[in-house]
Write an enzyme that holds these catalytic residues in place. Structure first.
Site, PDB file in Angstrom:
ATOM      1  N   ASP A 121      21.242  53.326  51.816  1.00 23.34           N
ATOM      2  CA  ASP A 121      21.770  52.528  52.306  1.00 23.34           C
ATOM      3  C   ASP A 121      21.275  51.087  52.747  1.00 23.34           C
ATOM      4  OD1 ASP A 121      24.482  52.348  54.895  1.00 23.34           O
ATOM      5  OD2 ASP A 121      23.606  50.755  54.019  1.00 23.34           O
TER       6      ASP A 121
ATOM      7  N   ASP B 133      16.086  53.566  55.210  1.00 19.94           N
ATOM      8  CA  ASP B 133      16.367  53.536  53.913  1.00 19.94           C
ATOM      9  C   ASP B 133      15.739  52.402  53.229  1.00 19.94           C
ATOM     10  OD1 ASP B 133      17.823  55.596  54.435  1.00 19.94           O
ATOM     11  OD2 ASP B 133      19.823  54.886  53.605  1.00 19.94           O
TER      12      ASP B 133
ATOM     13  N   ASN C 276      20.694  42.905  43.620  1.00 22.45           N
ATOM     14  CA  ASN C 276      22.106  42.915  43.204  1.00 22.45           C
ATOM     15  C   ASN C 276      22.570  43.110  44.343  1.00 22.45           C
ATOM     16  OD1 ASN C 276      24.322  42.876  41.158  1.00 22.45           O
ATOM     17  ND2 ASN C 276      24.141  44.910  42.040  1.00 22.45           N
TER      18      ASN C 276
ATOM     19  N   TYR D 228      30.041  34.720  53.736  1.00 20.96           N
ATOM     20  CA  TYR D 228      29.636  35.341  52.423  1.00 20.96           C
ATOM     21  C   TYR D 228      28.813  34.076  51.896  1.00 20.96           C
ATOM     22  CZ  TYR D 228      29.608  36.800  47.897  1.00 20.96           C
ATOM     23  OH  TYR D 228      29.480  36.996  46.491  1.00 20.96           O
TER      24      TYR D 228
ATOM     25  N   LYS E 255      24.963  33.760  50.532  1.00 15.91           N
ATOM     26  CA  LYS E 255      24.723  33.211  49.228  1.00 15.91           C
ATOM     27  C   LYS E 255      23.886  31.895  48.805  1.00 15.91           C
ATOM     28  CE  LYS E 255      26.294  36.900  47.269  1.00 15.91           C
ATOM     29  NZ  LYS E 255      25.092  37.947  46.568  1.00 15.91           N
TER      30      LYS E 255
HETATM   31  N1  LIG Z   1      32.151  40.263  41.623  1.00 14.48           N
HETATM   32  C1  LIG Z   1      32.059  39.076  41.872  1.00 14.48           C
HETATM   33  O1  LIG Z   1      33.107  38.223  41.571  1.00 14.48           O
HETATM   34  C2  LIG Z   1      30.733  38.418  42.279  1.00 14.48           C
HETATM   35  C3  LIG Z   1      29.652  39.116  42.685  1.00 14.48           C
HETATM   36  N2  LIG Z   1      28.625  38.373  43.103  1.00 14.48           N
HETATM   37  C4  LIG Z   1      27.584  39.240  43.604  1.00 14.48           C
HETATM   38  O2  LIG Z   1      26.925  39.982  42.576  1.00 14.48           O
HETATM   39  C5  LIG Z   1      26.429  41.224  43.456  1.00 14.48           C
HETATM   40  C6  LIG Z   1      26.986  42.661  42.823  1.00 14.48           C
HETATM   41  O3  LIG Z   1      28.240  42.644  42.997  1.00 14.48           O
HETATM   42  P1  LIG Z   1      29.559  43.382  42.229  1.00 14.48           P
HETATM   43  O4  LIG Z   1      28.838  44.195  41.340  1.00 14.48           O
HETATM   44  O5  LIG Z   1      30.416  42.458  41.774  1.00 14.48           O
HETATM   45  O6  LIG Z   1      29.960  44.357  43.323  1.00 14.48           O
HETATM   46  P2  LIG Z   1      30.544  45.794  43.482  1.00 14.48           P
HETATM   47  O7  LIG Z   1      31.109  45.974  44.882  1.00 14.48           O
HETATM   48  O8  LIG Z   1      30.984  46.232  42.013  1.00 14.48           O
HETATM   49  O9  LIG Z   1      28.784  46.699  43.463  1.00 14.48           O
HETATM   50  C7  LIG Z   1      28.279  46.418  44.689  1.00 14.48           C
HETATM   51  C8  LIG Z   1      27.036  47.459  44.454  1.00 14.48           C
HETATM   52  O10 LIG Z   1      26.270  47.314  45.718  1.00 14.48           O
HETATM   53  C9  LIG Z   1      26.171  48.650  46.291  1.00 14.48           C
HETATM   54  N3  LIG Z   1      26.107  48.571  47.783  1.00 14.48           N
HETATM   55  C10 LIG Z   1      27.165  48.189  48.673  1.00 14.48           C
HETATM   56  N4  LIG Z   1      26.999  48.305  49.666  1.00 14.48           N
HETATM   57  C11 LIG Z   1      25.600  48.691  49.766  1.00 14.48           C
HETATM   58  C12 LIG Z   1      24.793  49.272  50.641  1.00 14.48           C
HETATM   59  N5  LIG Z   1      25.029  49.247  52.124  1.00 14.48           N
HETATM   60  N6  LIG Z   1      23.444  49.653  50.578  1.00 14.48           N
HETATM   61  C13 LIG Z   1      23.380  50.042  49.220  1.00 14.48           C
HETATM   62  N7  LIG Z   1      23.983  49.579  48.171  1.00 14.48           N
HETATM   63  C14 LIG Z   1      25.394  49.158  48.512  1.00 14.48           C
HETATM   64  C15 LIG Z   1      27.232  49.435  45.454  1.00 14.48           C
HETATM   65  O11 LIG Z   1      27.065  50.677  45.486  1.00 14.48           O
HETATM   66  P3  LIG Z   1      27.491  51.904  46.695  1.00 14.48           P
HETATM   67  O12 LIG Z   1      28.751  51.684  47.275  1.00 14.48           O
HETATM   68  O13 LIG Z   1      27.226  53.238  45.994  1.00 14.48           O
HETATM   69  O14 LIG Z   1      26.347  51.868  47.849  1.00 14.48           O
HETATM   70  C16 LIG Z   1      27.549  48.896  44.335  1.00 14.48           C
HETATM   71  O15 LIG Z   1      26.600  49.557  43.619  1.00 14.48           O
HETATM   72  C17 LIG Z   1      26.625  41.185  44.974  1.00 14.48           C
HETATM   73  O16 LIG Z   1      25.492  40.653  45.347  1.00 14.48           O
HETATM   74  C18 LIG Z   1      27.728  40.020  45.069  1.00 14.48           C
HETATM   75  O17 LIG Z   1      27.700  39.205  46.095  1.00 14.48           O
HETATM   76  C19 LIG Z   1      28.457  37.167  43.049  1.00 14.48           C
HETATM   77  C20 LIG Z   1      29.641  36.385  42.630  1.00 14.48           C
HETATM   78  C21 LIG Z   1      30.778  36.712  42.146  1.00 14.48           C
HETATM   79  N1  LIG Z   2      32.025  37.937  45.200  1.00 16.77           N
HETATM   80  C1  LIG Z   2      32.784  36.916  45.047  1.00 16.77           C
HETATM   81  C2  LIG Z   2      33.363  36.600  46.146  1.00 16.77           C
HETATM   82  O1  LIG Z   2      33.846  37.187  47.000  1.00 16.77           O
HETATM   83  C3  LIG Z   2      32.139  35.715  44.460  1.00 16.77           C
HETATM   84  O2  LIG Z   2      30.923  35.599  45.138  1.00 16.77           O
HETATM   85  O3  LIG Z   2      32.874  34.729  43.899  1.00 16.77           O
END
Ligand SMILES: NC(=O)C1=CN([C@@H]2O[C@H](COP(=O)(O)OP(=O)(O)OC[C@H]3O[C@@H](n4cnc5c(N)ncnc54)[C@H](OP(=O)(O)O)[C@@H]3O)[C@@H](O)[C@H]2O)C=CC1
Ligand SMILES: N[C@@H](C=O)C(=O)O
Length: 264
Positions: free
Chosen positions: A62, A68, A88, A153, A157
């Protein structure tokens, strides 16, 4: 034949991180997958081992938990096989600024800014000393968009973008590649996790298309990769204007428009 670097991916249990895991495994890289959901990580790891014949290590963590995070920092610092860090893991925000609890603010900032910063710091010296290595930070176009109303947020970013540009300035002369990837809306669980109805989101990109595009930028060693931006000149102009502003602000006197006059 050069040995491929091991790739450590945070947030690898689903979404963008899990897709990165598939793509780097397909390229032949061994992996270290990091997230909280052990079961999902184990299932993905087993598939990737079977499908691509690569070694896949699972590290449950986490990233908002200090112990962690420290364990992961030590792994990054000490495991010389890891040559690529994909920062990521992240979470989004729902509700306005005034609706955010102190706990929600803390969690969002710790996951989206503190964790990627500390993990990048854990590899920076080792990568620089080896004259190689890559740090990929997943930002967002929301960094450009206070209008979206995701203030904290978006601020996290914007931090990730600046962090990446600063790391590039400091580390690229030492052979380290830094990439900021700025997706726009992408079809993953992030929306549901933030309590946002994904069906309300228009123009949402498939996660495979996002990651494949980001990897084109990675292979080109691009600093800022914005897969949804079709007019690349928009970014060039924005960053050029920023650099132009920098050349204007070294002044000993305040700008004329800020000169107090006795009429006021
Ligand atoms: N989807 C979108 O529209 C966009 C996403 N992004 C960015 O892309 C990145 C990935 O997002 P996305 O794949 O969409 O999100 P998801 O919610 O699908 O995946 C997020 C991932 O992060 C992990 N995670 C969440 N909280 C924790 C924590 N406390 N510790 C460790 N791992 C954690 C989750 O795993 P688990 O729960 O197993 O811990 C999961 O694997 C992020 O940084 C997001 O801001 C940017 C722009 C747009
Ligand atoms: N994760 C999306 C907004 O919540 C994004 O970054 O566009």
């Amino acid at each position: 034949m050069t040995t491929l670097s091991t790739v450590l991916i945070t947030g690898a249990s689903t979404g963008i991180g899990a897709t990165y895991a598939d793509r780097f495994a397909r390229r032949g890289h061994d992996l270290v997958l990091v997230a909280r959901d052990q079961a999902r990580l184990d299932t993905l790891a087993a598939r990737l081992r079977e499908q691509y014949g690569v070694a896949v290590d699972v590290l449950r963590a986490d990233l908002t938990n200090d112990a962690d995070l420290s364990t992961l920092e030590a792994r990054l610092r000490d495991d010389a096989r890891i040559g690529i860090l994909i920062n990521n893991a992240g979470m989004a925000q729902s509700g306005g600024f005034a609706q955010q609890s102190a706990e929600a603010i803390e969690r969002l900032i710790k996951l989206n800014t503190t964790a990627p910063t500390r993990l990048a710091a854990a590899v920076a010296t080792r990568f620089a000393e080896s004259g190689s290595g890559a740090i990929v930070n997943i930002g967002s176009v929301v960094a450009f968009a206070p209008e979206f109303g995701m203030t904290i947020y978006g601020a996290t970013k914007a931090f990730v973008l600046f962090l990446s540009q600063g790391l590039h300035q400091e580390l690229s002369p030492k052979g380290v590649y830094v990439q900021a990837v700025l997706p726009a809306s992408t079809r993953t669980e992030i929306w549901e996790r933030a309590g946002i109805d994904i069906n309300q989101i228009t123009d949402i990109m498939d996660v495979n298309e996002l990651v494949d595009a980001a990897l084109v930028g990675f292979d080109r060693r691009e600093l800022v990769t914005i897969p949804p931006l079709h007019v690349a000149e928009r970014w060039d102009a924005l960053d050029g204007a920023r650099q132009g502003l920098m050349s204007d602000i070294r002044q000993t006197n305040a700008a004329e428009r800020y000169r107090a006059t006795n009429k006021e």
